[in-house]
Design a protein around this motif. Sequence first.
Motif, PDB file in Angstrom:
ATOM      1  N   THR A 186      -4.777  10.675  -0.295  1.00 48.19           N
ATOM      2  CA  THR A 186      -5.149   9.997   0.950  1.00 48.19           C
ATOM      3  C   THR A 186      -5.338   8.506   0.722  1.00 48.19           C
ATOM      4  O   THR A 186      -4.861   7.676   1.510  1.00 48.19           O
ATOM      5  N   ALA A 187      -6.027   8.166  -0.366  1.00 47.43           N
ATOM      6  CA  ALA A 187      -6.281   6.754  -0.666  1.00 47.43           C
ATOM      7  C   ALA A 187      -4.975   6.013  -0.941  1.00 47.43           C
ATOM      8  O   ALA A 187      -4.783   4.875  -0.488  1.00 47.43           O
ATOM      9  N   ALA A 188      -4.073   6.673  -1.675  1.00 45.82           N
ATOM     10  CA  ALA A 188      -2.771   6.041  -1.981  1.00 45.82           C
ATOM     11  C   ALA A 188      -1.982   5.830  -0.688  1.00 45.82           C
ATOM     12  O   ALA A 188      -1.396   4.758  -0.468  1.00 45.82           O
ATOM     13  N   PHE A 189      -1.987   6.841   0.173  1.00 47.28           N
ATOM     14  CA  PHE A 189      -1.275   6.715   1.456  1.00 47.28           C
ATOM     15  C   PHE A 189      -1.896   5.600   2.300  1.00 47.28           C
ATOM     16  O   PHE A 189      -1.186   4.800   2.921  1.00 47.28           O
ATOM     17  N   GLY A 190      -3.223   5.552   2.299  1.00 43.50           N
ATOM     18  CA  GLY A 190      -3.937   4.522   3.053  1.00 43.50           C
ATOM     19  C   GLY A 190      -3.565   3.127   2.582  1.00 43.50           C
ATOM     20  O   GLY A 190      -3.342   2.221   3.394  1.00 43.50           O
ATOM     21  N   GLN A 191      -3.474   2.953   1.274  1.00 43.17           N
ATOM     22  CA  GLN A 191      -3.081   1.653   0.704  1.00 43.17           C
ATOM     23  C   GLN A 191      -1.665   1.271   1.162  1.00 43.17           C
ATOM     24  O   GLN A 191      -1.408   0.158   1.601  1.00 43.17           O
ATOM     25  N   VAL A 192      -0.769   2.244   1.088  1.00 40.25           N
ATOM     26  CA  VAL A 192       0.650   1.992   1.374  1.00 40.25           C
ATOM     27  C   VAL A 192       0.869   1.707   2.857  1.00 40.25           C
ATOM     28  O   VAL A 192       1.575   0.766   3.221  1.00 40.25           O
ATOM     29  N   VAL A 193       0.249   2.511   3.702  1.00 45.74           N
ATOM     30  CA  VAL A 193       0.530   2.407   5.129  1.00 45.74           C
ATOM     31  C   VAL A 193      -0.096   1.130   5.725  1.00 45.74           C
ATOM     32  O   VAL A 193       0.407   0.589   6.712  1.00 45.74           O
ATOM     33  N   ALA A 194      -1.162   0.631   5.092  1.00 49.04           N
ATOM     34  CA  ALA A 194      -1.843  -0.548   5.631  1.00 49.04           C
ATOM     35  C   ALA A 194      -1.413  -1.838   4.946  1.00 49.04           C
ATOM     36  O   ALA A 194      -1.892  -2.911   5.290  1.00 49.04           O
ATOM     37  N   GLU A 195      -0.531  -1.730   3.982  1.00 50.78           N
ATOM     38  CA  GLU A 195      -0.140  -2.900   3.173  1.00 50.78           C
ATOM     39  C   GLU A 195       0.728  -3.864   3.987  1.00 50.78           C
ATOM     40  O   GLU A 195       1.609  -3.444   4.734  1.00 50.78           O
ATOM     41  N   ILE A 196       0.473  -5.160   3.831  1.00 54.85           N
ATOM     42  CA  ILE A 196       1.255  -6.137   4.602  1.00 54.85           C
ATOM     43  C   ILE A 196       1.856  -7.243   3.724  1.00 54.85           C
ATOM     44  O   ILE A 196       3.001  -7.649   3.927  1.00 54.85           O
ATOM     45  N   GLY A 197       1.092  -7.659   2.692  1.00 50.66           N
ATOM     46  CA  GLY A 197       1.525  -8.818   1.905  1.00 50.66           C
ATOM     47  C   GLY A 197       2.899  -8.632   1.263  1.00 50.66           C
ATOM     48  O   GLY A 197       3.833  -9.413   1.490  1.00 50.66           O
ATOM     49  N   ALA A 198       3.020  -7.568   0.455  1.00 51.28           N
ATOM     50  CA  ALA A 198       4.285  -7.334  -0.245  1.00 51.28           C
ATOM     51  C   ALA A 198       5.391  -6.994   0.741  1.00 51.28           C
ATOM     52  O   ALA A 198       6.550  -7.423   0.592  1.00 51.28           O
ATOM     53  N   ALA A 199       5.034  -6.213   1.797  1.00 55.84           N
ATOM     54  CA  ALA A 199       6.044  -5.813   2.797  1.00 55.84           C
ATOM     55  C   ALA A 199       6.641  -7.042   3.476  1.00 55.84           C
ATOM     56  O   ALA A 199       7.861  -7.112   3.727  1.00 55.84           O
ATOM     57  N   MET A 200       5.773  -7.997   3.751  1.00 55.00           N
ATOM     58  CA  MET A 200       6.238  -9.220   4.404  1.00 55.00           C
ATOM     59  C   MET A 200       7.136 -10.033   3.476  1.00 55.00           C
ATOM     60  O   MET A 200       8.203 -10.537   3.865  1.00 55.00           O
ATOM     61  N   MET A 201       6.737 -10.152   2.206  1.00 40.93           N
ATOM     62  CA  MET A 201       7.449 -11.037   1.290  1.00 40.93           C
ATOM     63  C   MET A 201       8.779 -10.466   0.807  1.00 40.93           C
ATOM     64  O   MET A 201       9.758 -11.187   0.697  1.00 40.93           O
ATOM     65  N   VAL A 202       8.815  -9.167   0.479  1.00 39.87           N
ATOM     66  CA  VAL A 202      10.082  -8.615  -0.053  1.00 39.87           C
ATOM     67  C   VAL A 202      10.858  -7.848   1.021  1.00 39.87           C
ATOM     68  O   VAL A 202      12.030  -7.548   0.828  1.00 39.87           O
TER      69      VAL A 202
END
Lengths: 231, 333
Positions: A161-177
């Motif tokens: 759950t924590a790993a999914f939470g990190q991934v689904v809410a992530e913005i920095g790396a998603a924006m840059m790459v």
Amino acid sequence: MDFLAEGFRRAWGLLVAGDSEVYGIALLTLKVAVVATAISCAVGLPLGYFLATRRFWGRRAALTVVNTALAFPTVVVGLLLYGLLSRRGPLGGLGWLYTWQAIVVGDVLLALPIAAALSAAAVQGVDPRIRRTAATLGAGSWRTAWTVVREARFALAAVITAAFGQVVAEIGAAMMVGGNIRGSTRTLTTAVALYTAQGDFGLALALGLVLLILALVVNIALQVLQGRGHA
Amino acid sequence: MLELRGVRHRYEGRVVLDLEQFTIPRTGATAVVGHNGAGKSTLLRLLALLETPTQGQVLFDGTVVPRRSPAALRRRVTLVEQRPILFRGTVRENLEYGLRVRDVGRTAANGILADVVERLGLQALLSRRRHELSDGEIQRVAVARALALRTDVLLLDEPASSADRAAAGALYRALAAERAARPFAVCIASHQLEDAYRWADDIRALAEGRLSPVTPENLFRVELPAGDGVKTVRVGTIALVLMTDRTGPAVVAVSPTDIFVSREPLPSSARNVLKGRVTGMAIEHRGAGVHVRADMGGVELVAAVTAEAARDLALTPGGAVVFSFKASAVQVF
């Protein structure tokens, strides 16, 4: 308040109408999150088990590295990955920059330490007699590991759950790459940031609600799975 | 069959076990007795191939066991820990665990389980889970889980510590039945001498991680005459007065702490008053007590007194001494 209420009305309208852009972004986000969570847990959980159960030289240092990586800023990961995947970078030949695969790689790098560190803690929390008992009843290392995993299933489900939470809410790396390209690499978080900046508060709110619903559904699913277990 | 050779085992730098040699024969029951913290549990974990000694070797059938013992070798020995733990799932699933590991077929497994379940009276517990069991029941299930595997070596660490009298009786009867049914080695660690006296063919004492030359004391094999109540039995040249309804061959024991020590016979209710000479004195655990060894006309008895009492009585090797104990202090096994 009118402004907020108007935003919610617009959001509800888009969701009910089955707006293709909203659902397209949601589906891409779900795809990226599921693939990244699966990869990070497939590597991180066994790594955590290994760190928790094996005594080897440098184990403490390895645990420190993994724990430090928990606090790795997402933009720094994005920056490093950008350098690696850009045309002049060592992995430029893959042609992954500004693709959903690049976002997955970034998310995996961020979720892997979570999966490894928290699963190590979960396994360390299992009574040591469980491993000894499995071994003395004749279990080999794989079956012993499976027995320990069964004992730690609640904590390990929380790790996923924590790993999914990190991934689904992530913005920095998603924006840059990822580049936030419409119809290609635009995820819920990057889209929310973009539409808010553009003043389309209703659309941003609709996407934010989808993100919350997505997180809620995944958490409920994991809780249902946990609830099926008995002591 | 199983042997420790030149073993020095450390935990965090502290030597917890120091054994030149310790062997478990292929068949028969060995008891390891000693105080809590004497190293019994560590010894059993080494014998179970669950830990590798810091220094020294473990030999199985004369062959040195490698540092990471193969599962095939570990499957020939099993350990029931002092505070055993059950896995998640029902008692039945726990009993099946080791059999599944060994790929025992369903029909054969059911037969084996029915056997151990009956011997240890577990029928009512089969569908229960660990949180629905008492400590004594968990211990019984753990012993059954180990017995079901029919290993060459069975190691039991205080197997009846949480069991009530009836459950302990059932447990030891099951063990005796298994021993009668097939040859295997069993090693029981216990701080209760009663267990050791009752079941073991060979008793070893462990103190501070070392084998103690002092074996459990005041243990005699006797023939009990017919009749109820107070009886007198011969042990070598001395007569022991004891209370029992049993007849026939038995083992009797007198705990060293139940013996009064004096220089002269004292008027008291004690039915056993034995005169002899001190043959040796050994300072016991942490110097608080003294084991006084005395020859009572060819039969050696040991009494435990405080260091202060030994000083007051001015006991010295060769000096006269009187041991007194009540008939009810003689335990019959």
